[in-house]
Design a protein around this motif. Sequence first.
Motif, PDB file in Angstrom:
ATOM      1  N   PHE A   1       0.835  -1.194   0.000  1.00 46.31           N
ATOM      2  CA  PHE A   1       0.000   0.000   0.000  1.00 46.31           C
ATOM      3  C   PHE A   1       0.874   1.249   0.000  1.00 46.31           C
ATOM      4  N   THR A   2       0.464   2.267  -0.762  1.00 51.57           N
ATOM      5  CA  THR A   2       1.133   3.568  -0.760  1.00 51.57           C
ATOM      6  C   THR A   2       0.155   4.618  -0.248  1.00 51.57           C
ATOM      7  N   LEU A   3       0.515   5.258   0.873  1.00 51.45           N
ATOM      8  CA  LEU A   3      -0.316   6.285   1.481  1.00 51.45           C
ATOM      9  C   LEU A   3       0.399   7.622   1.427  1.00 51.45           C
ATOM     10  N   LEU A   4      -0.315   8.681   1.798  1.00 52.07           N
ATOM     11  CA  LEU A   4       0.268  10.018   1.826  1.00 52.07           C
ATOM     12  C   LEU A   4       0.565  10.440   3.264  1.00 52.07           C
ATOM     13  N   GLY A   5       1.602  11.237   3.431  1.00 49.51           N
ATOM     14  CA  GLY A   5       1.947  11.749   4.742  1.00 49.51           C
ATOM     15  C   GLY A   5       3.144  11.023   5.320  1.00 49.51           C
ATOM     16  N   GLU A   6       3.068  10.665   6.577  1.00 44.70           N
ATOM     17  CA  GLU A   6       4.136   9.901   7.211  1.00 44.70           C
ATOM     18  C   GLU A   6       3.532   9.055   8.323  1.00 44.70           C
ATOM     19  N   GLN A   7       4.149   7.927   8.592  1.00 44.88           N
ATOM     20  CA  GLN A   7       3.610   7.036   9.605  1.00 44.88           C
ATOM     21  C   GLN A   7       3.750   7.663  10.985  1.00 44.88           C
TER      22      GLN A   7
ATOM     23  N   GLY B   1      -3.027   9.515  29.780  1.00 46.89           N
ATOM     24  CA  GLY B   1      -1.745  10.199  29.735  1.00 46.89           C
ATOM     25  C   GLY B   1      -1.358  10.784  28.390  1.00 46.89           C
ATOM     26  N   ILE B   2      -2.237  10.703  27.393  1.00 52.41           N
ATOM     27  CA  ILE B   2      -1.889  11.227  26.069  1.00 52.41           C
ATOM     28  C   ILE B   2      -2.233  12.711  25.980  1.00 52.41           C
ATOM     29  N   ASP B   3      -1.246  13.495  25.613  1.00 51.67           N
ATOM     30  CA  ASP B   3      -1.411  14.932  25.408  1.00 51.67           C
ATOM     31  C   ASP B   3      -1.870  15.147  23.961  1.00 51.67           C
ATOM     32  N   THR B   4      -2.909  15.952  23.791  1.00 55.50           N
ATOM     33  CA  THR B   4      -3.434  16.194  22.440  1.00 55.50           C
ATOM     34  C   THR B   4      -2.341  16.652  21.484  1.00 55.50           C
ATOM     35  N   ALA B   5      -1.443  17.497  21.965  1.00 50.71           N
ATOM     36  CA  ALA B   5      -0.391  18.037  21.103  1.00 50.71           C
ATOM     37  C   ALA B   5       0.672  17.002  20.763  1.00 50.71           C
ATOM     38  N   LYS B   6       0.729  15.914  21.534  1.00 50.04           N
ATOM     39  CA  LYS B   6       1.749  14.887  21.295  1.00 50.04           C
ATOM     40  C   LYS B   6       1.107  13.512  21.118  1.00 50.04           C
ATOM     41  N   ASN B   7      -0.056  13.497  20.495  1.00 49.42           N
ATOM     42  CA  ASN B   7      -0.775  12.244  20.277  1.00 49.42           C
ATOM     43  C   ASN B   7       0.047  11.325  19.363  1.00 49.42           C
ATOM     44  N   PRO B   8       0.435  10.123  19.820  1.00 49.09           N
ATOM     45  CA  PRO B   8       1.258   9.239  18.989  1.00 49.09           C
ATOM     46  C   PRO B   8       0.492   8.582  17.843  1.00 49.09           C
ATOM     47  N   TYR B   9      -0.841   8.718  17.844  1.00 52.75           N
ATOM     48  CA  TYR B   9      -1.628   8.194  16.720  1.00 52.75           C
ATOM     49  C   TYR B   9      -2.833   9.118  16.510  1.00 52.75           C
ATOM     50  N   PRO B  10      -2.580  10.315  15.947  1.00 50.75           N
ATOM     51  CA  PRO B  10      -3.654  11.302  15.806  1.00 50.75           C
ATOM     52  C   PRO B  10      -4.681  10.884  14.751  1.00 50.75           C
ATOM     53  N   MET B  11      -5.910  11.202  15.031  1.00 48.74           N
ATOM     54  CA  MET B  11      -6.988  10.963  14.073  1.00 48.74           C
ATOM     55  C   MET B  11      -6.642  11.642  12.756  1.00 48.74           C
ATOM     56  N   TYR B  12      -6.844  10.967  11.659  1.00 50.43           N
ATOM     57  CA  TYR B  12      -6.490  11.422  10.313  1.00 50.43           C
ATOM     58  C   TYR B  12      -4.986  11.460  10.084  1.00 50.43           C
ATOM     59  N   GLY B  13      -4.191  11.046  11.055  1.00 47.38           N
ATOM     60  CA  GLY B  13      -2.758  11.230  10.937  1.00 47.38           C
ATOM     61  C   GLY B  13      -2.004  10.108  10.263  1.00 47.38           C
ATOM     62  N   ALA B  14      -2.683   8.993   9.948  1.00 49.75           N
ATOM     63  CA  ALA B  14      -1.972   7.839   9.399  1.00 49.75           C
ATOM     64  C   ALA B  14      -2.286   7.584   7.927  1.00 49.75           C
ATOM     65  N   GLY B  15      -3.089   8.453   7.316  1.00 49.57           N
ATOM     66  CA  GLY B  15      -3.354   8.324   5.882  1.00 49.57           C
ATOM     67  C   GLY B  15      -4.507   7.423   5.505  1.00 49.57           C
ATOM     68  N   TRP B  16      -5.233   6.872   6.490  1.00 48.33           N
ATOM     69  CA  TRP B  16      -6.372   5.987   6.192  1.00 48.33           C
ATOM     70  C   TRP B  16      -7.653   6.812   6.199  1.00 48.33           C
TER      71      TRP B  16
ATOM     72  N   LEU C   1       3.434  -1.011   4.217  1.00 44.29           N
ATOM     73  CA  LEU C   1       3.135   0.391   3.923  1.00 44.29           C
ATOM     74  C   LEU C   1       4.360   1.169   3.465  1.00 44.29           C
ATOM     75  N   THR C   2       4.143   2.061   2.513  1.00 43.89           N
ATOM     76  CA  THR C   2       5.124   3.082   2.164  1.00 43.89           C
ATOM     77  C   THR C   2       4.376   4.410   2.096  1.00 43.89           C
ATOM     78  N   TYR C   3       5.000   5.465   2.615  1.00 41.18           N
ATOM     79  CA  TYR C   3       4.374   6.783   2.632  1.00 41.18           C
ATOM     80  C   TYR C   3       5.072   7.738   1.670  1.00 41.18           C
ATOM     81  N   ILE C   4       4.274   8.579   1.049  1.00 43.19           N
ATOM     82  CA  ILE C   4       4.777   9.689   0.239  1.00 43.19           C
ATOM     83  C   ILE C   4       4.603  10.967   1.053  1.00 43.19           C
ATOM     84  N   PRO C   5       5.673  11.624   1.468  1.00 41.97           N
ATOM     85  CA  PRO C   5       5.540  12.852   2.257  1.00 41.97           C
ATOM     86  C   PRO C   5       4.736  13.911   1.502  1.00 41.97           C
ATOM     87  N   PHE C   6       3.972  14.679   2.236  1.00 37.84           N
ATOM     88  CA  PHE C   6       3.128  15.684   1.599  1.00 37.84           C
ATOM     89  C   PHE C   6       3.921  16.643   0.719  1.00 37.84           C
ATOM     90  N   GLY C   7       5.068  17.039   1.188  1.00 38.61           N
ATOM     91  CA  GLY C   7       5.872  17.978   0.420  1.00 38.61           C
ATOM     92  C   GLY C   7       6.414  17.409  -0.876  1.00 38.61           C
TER      93      GLY C   7
END
Length: 531
Positions: free
Chosen positions: A68-74, A409-424, A99-105
């Motif tokens: 699979f090729t997704l956008l962003g970064e894992q 213990g998860i801080d919103t600013a440092k969420n290790p798996y943010p919603m919409y953050g994994a390209g799915w 998985l392989t990711y294509i960085p947005f930039g």
Amino acid sequence: MNKGLGLMLAAAMCATLALSACSKSNNGGDASNGSSNPPSSASTQPSASASEPASSKDASLEKVTLKFTLLGEQPQDGAAVMAEVNKKLEADINATIELTYIPFGDIKTKYPLVLASPGDWDVIYGSIDYGSNATKGAYREIPMADIEKYMPLTTAASTKSVWGDALVNGKLYMIPQSFKELGVGSIFFREDLRKKYNVPEIKTPADLEAYFKALKDNEKSMLPVDGTADDVRGLFSMFMGDYMFSNNKQDTYWYNPDDASNTVKSFLDPDYVENFKNAGKVMKRFRDAGYIPKNAFAQKTSSGDLGKAGKTGMWANAFENYPQYATDMAGKGWEVGALPQVTSKGTALQRPSTGNGFSISPKSKNYERALMALDLLNEDKSYNMLLAFGIEGKNYVIKDDGKLALGPGIDTAKNPYPMYGAGWWANNRDQWPPLENYTQGYIDMKKALQEHAVSYLPDSFNIDAESFKTELANYTSVIKQYAYPIQLGAVKDVDKAVDDLVARLKAAGLEKIETEINRQLTEYVASKTAQ
């Protein structure tokens, strides 16, 4: 770009990599030559029921790795989440995902390179220039017979309009999102101030005037409406009746979602001109009363930022930003209200289903298994929750009220798996529980909008202006010089100003522009009819 990519990521696009060839499979069908024929009766794939996904309980399924090729970064916890996904996939259909990711930039440069190596990947996020890439043969055609055979959950979840959105010259090259994603613009306002000054509930654009007057009379530190010129023009659009503009093309064409003719409207249409005049008169009245800035062009700060700072009583943005605004306002002891843009019949717009979707390589040797995997990834709730929110108990928890909150213990600013953050982004959001920051007002309003949301073809139509680029340049110049002042309420006589605007637009070539746009639109609508 639509949410997922659109909501979170703003607007980047396209990417690279060289993936190793997929492992050989004997799961039926000759995918390597790009054939779109359904698998033969000799296929070893199980036949799926209408209510259950295909399952590897049929021992004849050889194990495969799907690339699979997704956008962003894992994200930080992406590997742990995918390990859980792969356990489930291996048990269900004897497949795992690499998985392989294509960085947005890098999207613009690298995405085309990936497409140029079709033997190195199986599935790719397909919403980048989807129609153009499909026409060029970058993606494999997917017959509905295959979808019905290998994707029973998707078949059950998807409406006819979902598939219609994804047709290119009558054929499918994508498994699009099945959920309704609202494409609704909205006015946001300070509900706490509305209540404080006993202003009646704001249910229509006309109700804003009493609210603006109360702010003008009582709140000396803010303008009722402040923001950039485009922000103020966004307010103008709320008074255009049933006419809506198309995805940042408000200077080119407008349409009415309740009009089944699928034609665009412009200043050649008397009813449109009348609506433009009426909206212009409202804006002039607001400006004369001091509700909107005298020189909006001088304001460089957006209305949204001014709203958060308490410097404006109204701002406009996508309706789906409601929860974030509500959270921001609650932190200051304020309350936010929303007025979504709908037609007089209550019709709301939904984004095209191609906003998020996956396409399959024309050279994939794992075509059928890819369909089976996408069926589970997008529509099976256990996979959906994993991909969207991570591991329950670690990345998220479900509270007693049924709402979803971040894990312990998860801080919103440092969420290790943010919603919409994994390209799915194509997994079915209609299955998601409400989030912790969703107010009841947002939940109720969104439900009502979704019940009346339609996918309107002109909204996803893009103009090819090559044959009238000179006329369009002249048209755009006239709009900026003569239409903007009307929309900002900065003319003395609205009727006279609009009549003059129409005459100048006709001289600039409006008739040629509209004729060609509608010709292209007719072809576009026809291309969305299955052959």
